[in-house]
Design an enzyme around this catalytic site. Structure first.
Site, mmCIF file in Angstrom:
data_model
loop_
_atom_site.group_PDB
_atom_site.id
_atom_site.type_symbol
_atom_site.label_atom_id
_atom_site.label_comp_id
_atom_site.label_asym_id
_atom_site.label_seq_id
_atom_site.Cartn_x
_atom_site.Cartn_y
_atom_site.Cartn_z
ATOM 1 N N HIS A 1 -18.863 28.847 -10.232
ATOM 2 C CA HIS A 1 -17.862 29.545 -11.267
ATOM 3 C C HIS A 1 -17.011 28.556 -11.927
ATOM 4 O O HIS A 1 -16.949 27.552 -11.113
ATOM 5 C CB HIS A 1 -17.310 30.760 -11.062
ATOM 6 C CG HIS A 1 -16.251 30.410 -9.831
ATOM 7 N ND1 HIS A 1 -16.319 30.426 -8.590
ATOM 8 C CD2 HIS A 1 -15.045 30.282 -10.104
ATOM 9 C CE1 HIS A 1 -15.418 30.185 -7.874
ATOM 10 N NE2 HIS A 1 -14.282 29.925 -8.641
ATOM 11 N N HIS B 1 -13.105 22.806 -14.472
ATOM 12 C CA HIS B 1 -13.919 22.075 -13.527
ATOM 13 C C HIS B 1 -14.768 23.389 -12.828
ATOM 14 O O HIS B 1 -14.248 24.400 -12.524
ATOM 15 C CB HIS B 1 -13.232 21.289 -12.612
ATOM 16 C CG HIS B 1 -12.333 21.893 -11.682
ATOM 17 N ND1 HIS B 1 -11.049 22.756 -11.837
ATOM 18 C CD2 HIS B 1 -12.588 22.442 -10.295
ATOM 19 C CE1 HIS B 1 -10.517 23.262 -10.818
ATOM 20 N NE2 HIS B 1 -11.731 23.136 -9.871
#
Length: 179
Positions: free
Chosen positions: A37, A121
């Site tokens: 995620h 990220h």
């Protein structure tokens, strides 16, 4: 108590591209498919009432469709030792703006602001003991895997013996759409 965070879900094509580069790095504990995620905001431990407030506050966040693609890999370190391997996204401006809107909504219900700089990220591996450069992981951007972001989700993290298990509690907007 609930350990919460807000994140973007990733479409299967993106998760598959990330899973395809797993391996070949000594000491890496690779993230499972269900752990991939992009965190917008870590909230931490809250009680049931605070969790309800968080859910309501997130419902007020305006999201407009934007596109993301996988970018360059990077690392985070702690006291000079690499502890996280991640893959960035591009462009960063719109996902950064969404993270700010999420943070603002959470501030309105009394949660403290995020103090760390937002670095969009996707964590792909974690390390217990690694000190030097990473060998065996691509240094260039991964294959183009563009996707449209049309929503985000509130997640709960439960820590276990084999790492964290994540579950989506609520979605806001539609979580993703392939381009």
């Amino acid at each position: 108590m609930h350990r919460l965070f807000v994140a973007l879900e990733l479409p299967p094509l993106v998760r598959d591209a990330l899973l395809a580069v797993h391996g070949g790095v000594a000491g890496a504990r690779w993230q499972r498919d269900d752990q991939l995620h992009l965190t917008l905001r870590f909230i931490g431990e809250v009680d049931r009432h605070q969790a309800q407030d968080v859910s309501a506050a997130l419902g007020s966040v305006n999201i407009q469709r934007f596109a993301l693609s996988l970018g360059l890999p990077g690392t985070f370190d702690r006291r000079g030792r690499i502890d996280t391997l991640w893959v960035g996204v591009t462009p960063q401006s719109e996902v950064g703006a969404l993270a700010k809107r999420v943070d603002s909504a959470l501030l309105r219900i009394g949660l403290p602001p995020e103090t760390r700089a937002f670095v969009p990220h996707i964590t792909v591996a974690r390390f217990s003991r690694i000190a030097g450069p990473l060998e065996g992981f691509p240094a260039a951007p991964l294959p183009a895997t563009p996707w449209d972001v049309t929503g985000f989700a509130l997640w709960e993290s439960r820590l276990g013996h084999d790492g964290a298990d994540y579950a989506v509690i609520e979605r806001y907007g539609s979580h993703y759409a392939a381009l």
